[in-house]
Design a protein around this motif. Structure first.
Motif, PDB file in Angstrom:
ATOM      1  N   LYS A 194       0.850  -1.186   0.000  1.00  0.00           N
ATOM      2  CA  LYS A 194       0.000   0.000   0.000  1.00  0.00           C
ATOM      3  C   LYS A 194       0.890   1.242   0.000  1.00  0.00           C
ATOM      4  CE  LYS A 194      -4.042  -1.932   2.349  1.00  0.00           C
ATOM      5  NZ  LYS A 194      -5.028  -1.739   3.442  1.00  0.00           N
ATOM      6  N   ASN A 195       0.773   2.039  -1.058  1.00  0.00           N
ATOM      7  CA  ASN A 195       1.719   3.151  -1.210  1.00  0.00           C
ATOM      8  C   ASN A 195       1.066   4.521  -1.329  1.00  0.00           C
ATOM      9  OD1 ASN A 195       0.628   2.975  -3.743  1.00  0.00           O
ATOM     10  ND2 ASN A 195       2.529   2.358  -4.773  1.00  0.00           N
ATOM     11  N   LYS A 245      -0.273   5.522   4.190  1.00  0.00           N
ATOM     12  CA  LYS A 245       0.917   5.686   5.030  1.00  0.00           C
ATOM     13  C   LYS A 245       0.568   6.482   6.290  1.00  0.00           C
ATOM     14  CE  LYS A 245       4.091   5.682   1.082  1.00  0.00           C
ATOM     15  NZ  LYS A 245       5.115   6.461   0.330  1.00  0.00           N
ATOM     16  N   THR A 260       7.524   0.909   1.611  1.00  0.00           N
ATOM     17  CA  THR A 260       6.648   0.297   0.612  1.00  0.00           C
ATOM     18  C   THR A 260       7.408  -0.758  -0.199  1.00  0.00           C
ATOM     19  OG1 THR A 260       7.146   2.081  -0.948  1.00  0.00           O
ATOM     20  CG2 THR A 260       5.186   2.322   0.414  1.00  0.00           C
TER      21      THR A 260
END
Length: 224
Positions: free
Chosen positions: A81-82, A87, A100
């Motif tokens: 998940k970026n 985040k 990531t």
């Protein structure tokens, strides 16, 4: 330094465990979120490498439970998940860092070393300094007044275990878990042999070991 990896990808988990073990870390791992949460709450881990998308219990739920229990563990999220909001969610829920996928193993190693410097330990750069002794967590080397102490991997891990728990009594069982993980064991006699050998090596350099025996409880390192 004792690390827990919670990652459901078997190849990645195996690769991380081998890499960190070769660097001198004591590593436990699981691919199941619920088992990982139980291990994190029950174990004496300094670092947690945590995936977010896990079976049974997701990474954010694990984070919340760890922080609610006030566990002193530094958490590095390792996730595909970026997005910025993803985040932010991880960091706001108690993660100390976020990396990531795909990633560089060298970068992960350095980030873990940086997390180890946070907290109450007397650590500068990658070193723990106690009196005349300096333990370099990056090079896995103990120095006595800048003189190298030639330690075996298990002797180094034992010293690291005690240095990172400075001022705390550590039982033989905890030392064993630090050396080989919770699914194996090192005998008390073997631990005593390691300590005897460490003391002998330090004495040949003209120093006395900082390791003290608290009979019936375990071992401790204290600043003078």
């Amino acid at each position: 330094m004792k690390v827990l990896i919670i990652e459901d990808s078997i190849p990645l988990r195996r690769s991380l465990k081998i890499g960190l073990t070769n660097l001198g870390f004591a590593v436990d791992d699981t691919g199941d979120g619920s088992e990982g949460l139980s291990m994190a709450l029950a174990g004496d881990y300094s670092l947690l490498v945590l995936d977010l998308m896990l079976p049974a219990t997701d990474g954010i739920s694990i984070l919340k439970a760890i922080r609610k229990a006030d566990k002193d563990i530094r958490v590095l999220i390792l996730s595909a998940k970026n997005l910025t909001e993803e985040k932010i969610e991880g960091l706001l829920n108690g993660a100390d860092d976020y990396l990531t996928k795909p990633f560089s193993f060298d970068e992960l190693h350095i980030r873990l070393l940086c997390l180890m410097r946070r907290g109450n330990l007397n650590i500068t750069d990658s070193k723990i300094i106690i009196d005349s002794f300096s333990l370099d967590l990056y090079s896995k080397q103990l120095y006595c007044d800048e003189k190298d102490v030639n330690l075996t991997p298990n002797e180094y891990k034992l010293i690291e275990c005690l240095f990172t728990r400075q001022g705390k009594v550590t039982s033989p069982e905890k030392i064993s878990e630090y050396l080989v993980g919770q699914y194996d064991a090192v005998s008390k006699n073997s631990i005593e042999v390691y300590i005897f050998t460490i003391r002998k090596k330090i004495k040949t350099l003209g120093f006395e070991t900082p390791i003290k025996n608290k009979r019936g409880f375990g071992y401790i390192i204290e600043n003078k």
